[in-house]
Design an enzyme around this catalytic site. Structure first.
Site, short mmCIF file in Angstrom:
data_model
loop_
_atom_site.label_atom_id
_atom_site.label_comp_id
_atom_site.label_asym_id
_atom_site.label_seq_id
_atom_site.Cartn_x
_atom_site.Cartn_y
_atom_site.Cartn_z
N SER A 1 0.85 -1.18 0.00
CA SER A 1 0.00 0.00 0.00
C SER A 1 0.89 1.23 0.00
O SER A 1 1.73 1.38 0.89
CB SER A 1 -0.89 -0.02 1.25
N LYS B 1 -1.39 -1.04 -4.22
CA LYS B 1 -2.55 -0.20 -3.87
C LYS B 1 -2.04 1.21 -3.68
O LYS B 1 -1.03 1.43 -3.01
CB LYS B 1 -3.17 -0.75 -2.59
N LYS C 1 -3.16 5.24 -2.58
CA LYS C 1 -4.16 6.06 -1.91
C LYS C 1 -4.59 7.17 -2.86
O LYS C 1 -3.75 7.74 -3.57
CB LYS C 1 -3.55 6.67 -0.65
N ASP D 1 -7.34 3.19 -2.95
CA ASP D 1 -8.02 3.27 -1.64
C ASP D 1 -8.26 4.73 -1.30
O ASP D 1 -7.33 5.52 -1.20
CB ASP D 1 -7.15 2.60 -0.57
N GLU E 1 -11.24 0.81 -3.04
CA GLU E 1 -11.48 0.57 -1.62
C GLU E 1 -12.09 1.79 -0.95
O GLU E 1 -11.60 2.91 -1.11
CB GLU E 1 -10.15 0.20 -0.97
N ASP F 1 -13.76 -1.34 3.55
CA ASP F 1 -12.80 -1.42 4.66
C ASP F 1 -13.48 -0.84 5.90
O ASP F 1 -14.13 -1.58 6.66
CB ASP F 1 -11.52 -0.65 4.25
N LYS G 1 -9.77 -6.51 8.61
CA LYS G 1 -8.72 -6.12 9.56
C LYS G 1 -9.15 -6.60 10.93
O LYS G 1 -10.26 -6.30 11.37
CB LYS G 1 -8.55 -4.60 9.59
N GLY H 1 -4.06 -3.85 6.39
CA GLY H 1 -2.97 -3.54 7.32
C GLY H 1 -3.21 -2.24 8.03
O GLY H 1 -3.97 -1.38 7.56
O1 OSB Z 1 -7.11 2.07 4.70
O2 OSB Z 1 -6.04 0.25 4.49
C1 OSB Z 1 -6.12 1.40 4.95
C2 OSB Z 1 -2.87 2.40 6.69
C3 OSB Z 1 -3.37 3.08 7.76
C4 OSB Z 1 -4.74 3.21 7.89
C5 OSB Z 1 -5.60 2.68 6.95
C6 OSB Z 1 -5.10 1.98 5.87
C7 OSB Z 1 -3.71 1.86 5.72
C8 OSB Z 1 -3.05 1.20 4.60
C9 OSB Z 1 -1.68 0.66 4.81
O3 OSB Z 1 -3.53 1.16 3.51
C10 OSB Z 1 -1.65 -0.76 5.22
C11 OSB Z 1 -0.29 -1.21 5.70
O4 OSB Z 1 0.69 -1.11 4.94
O5 OSB Z 1 -0.20 -1.68 6.85
MG MG Z 2 -8.34 0.97 3.44
#
Ligand code: OSB
Ligand code: MG
Length: 369
Positions: A136, A162, A164, A189, A214, A239, A263, A291
């Site tokens: 991510s 992924k 953001k 995401d 996402e 999510d 999660k 994550g």
């Molecule tokens: O939305 O999945 C998410 C990190 C912090 C809060 C929310 C998210 C995320 C990530 C990173 O996308 C996931 C990771 O690398 O642990």
């Molecule tokens: Mg997410």
């Protein structure tokens, strides 16, 4: 099992690079590490995933500590339990606060796996030896920087990338990634940054062959997501909106998503995560493990959970060295060719490294009830 003593350590871990989403940046990860001791002396470990500020969901590091100290530990300490599934029953009168609940329940699962002499993955019913790992990538200061990072991750063999997105940092960014990486398994995401007023922007993303989008809409919504999904070709992955099996059931019934990101912290523990996994499997909804920038204990729990058979899409649990100068477990979590090997030894398969843990601990408290 009877839990007799819990030590909470507050850790502050410097990150190699700050992680930015549509609503917040994490530059230094703070977490609570729970060392949970059973009457026979077995020790299990848990980790809180809530951030310091409530930009992802409502929980924070301080609310998790408050819930643990004032409600969850008093409900659990000195009670006889035969199986970790019983922990959620002890917590049944305490609403929500899933991240606080999950931290203690994960440690009880760890104790259970050790006492029944099996790996945590096996105790959960998982049978995979290898899991697929994606990465991510946070919001970057420029598209060039983002493309450079993606190139590195593609070369490292991550199974999907992924990125953001947020309003104003979406269609053009995705277009540039697709132009540079036409065949890359790619998803976006939004961390709930859009509304139905943005439907035209979200529809433009249909042109880029994304695996999924996402959480485009509000963190507590499933109605608007169902409306949006009807007008999008790309599957929506939920999510933030899924905090329980009941949420998953309703979202699937409404057609709010085609994929669910599970999660452990967000859904209140491993037992609830397993239930969501099983329900999705019965309803042909693929899942993957999300994550929360976890340290080694949370990462180990994610790996064990991902060994279950309906985790068919690559997760966000990358290797320790992607995030940390030093992780808190030995060995660290290693990704090879986009895979993590699921530990087959008894328990979580990684040892807490007390020397590093002590170095990162800013406060510590022992609870005996
Ligand atoms: O939305 O999945 C998410 C990190 C912090 C809060 C929310 C998210 C995320 C990530 C990173 O996308 C996931 C990771 O690398 O642990
Ligand atoms: Mg997410």
């Amino acid at each position: 099992m009877r839990i007799e003593e819990i030590t909470i350590r507050h850790l502050k871990m410097p990150m190699k690079a700050p992680f930015t989403t549509s609503f917040g940046t994490v530059a230094e990860k703070e977490l609570l590490l729970l060392e949970v001791k059973d009457a026979s002396g077995t020790i299990g470990w848990g980790e809180t995933v809530a951030f310091v500020a409530p930009w992802y969901t409502e929980e924070t590091l301080k609310t998790t500590w408050h819930m643990l100290e004032d409600f969850l530990m008093p409900a659990l300490l000195h009670k006889d339990i035969a199986h970790p599934d019983e922990v959620s029953a002890l917590f049944a009168t305490i609403r929500r606060n899933g991240m606080a609940k999950a931290s203690i329940e994960g440690a009880v699962w760890d104790i259970y796996a050790q006492q029944t002499k099996q790996s945590l993955a096996h105790a959960l019913g998982g049978s995979k030896d290898l899991i697929d790992v994606g990465i991510s990538v946070g919001i970057q200061s420029s598209t060039d920087k983002l493309l450079e990072l993606i190139k590195v991750y593609e070369e490292k063999g991550y199974k999907r990338v992924k990125v953001k997105i947020k309003p104003g940092y979406d269609v053009e960014v995705i277009r540039a990634i697709r132009a540079a990486f036409p065949n890359l398994p790619l998803m976006a995401d939004a961390n709930s940054a859009y509304t139905l007023n943005d439907i035209e922007v979200l529809q433009q993303l249909d042109a880029f062959n994304l695996l999924m989008i996402e959480q485009p809409l509000a963190a507590d919504d499933i109605i608007d997501h169902a409306k949006l999904q009807k007008q999008l070709k790309t599957p929506i992955c939920l999510d933030e909106s899924i905090t329980s099996l009941e949420d998953a059931r309703k979202a699937i019934e409404l057609g709010s998503c085609g994929v669910i990101n599970i999660k452990i912290g967000r859904v209140g523990g491993i037992t609830e995560a397993k239930k969501i996994h099983d329900y999705c499997q019965q309803h042909a909804i693929p899942v993957w493990c999300g994550g929360m920038l976890e340290a080694g204990i949370g990462r180990a729990h994610n790996i064990a959970l991902t060994a279950l058979s309906n985790f068919v899409l690559p997760g966000d649990t990358a290797g320790s060295s992607h995030y940390w100068y030093e992780d808190i477990v030995t060995p660290e979590i290693v990704v090879e060719d986009g895979h993590i090997r699921v530990p087959q030894s008894i328990g979580i398969g990684y040892q807490p490294n007390l020397e590093i843990i002590d170095k990162l601990t800013i406060s510590k408290k022992v609870y005996k009830g």
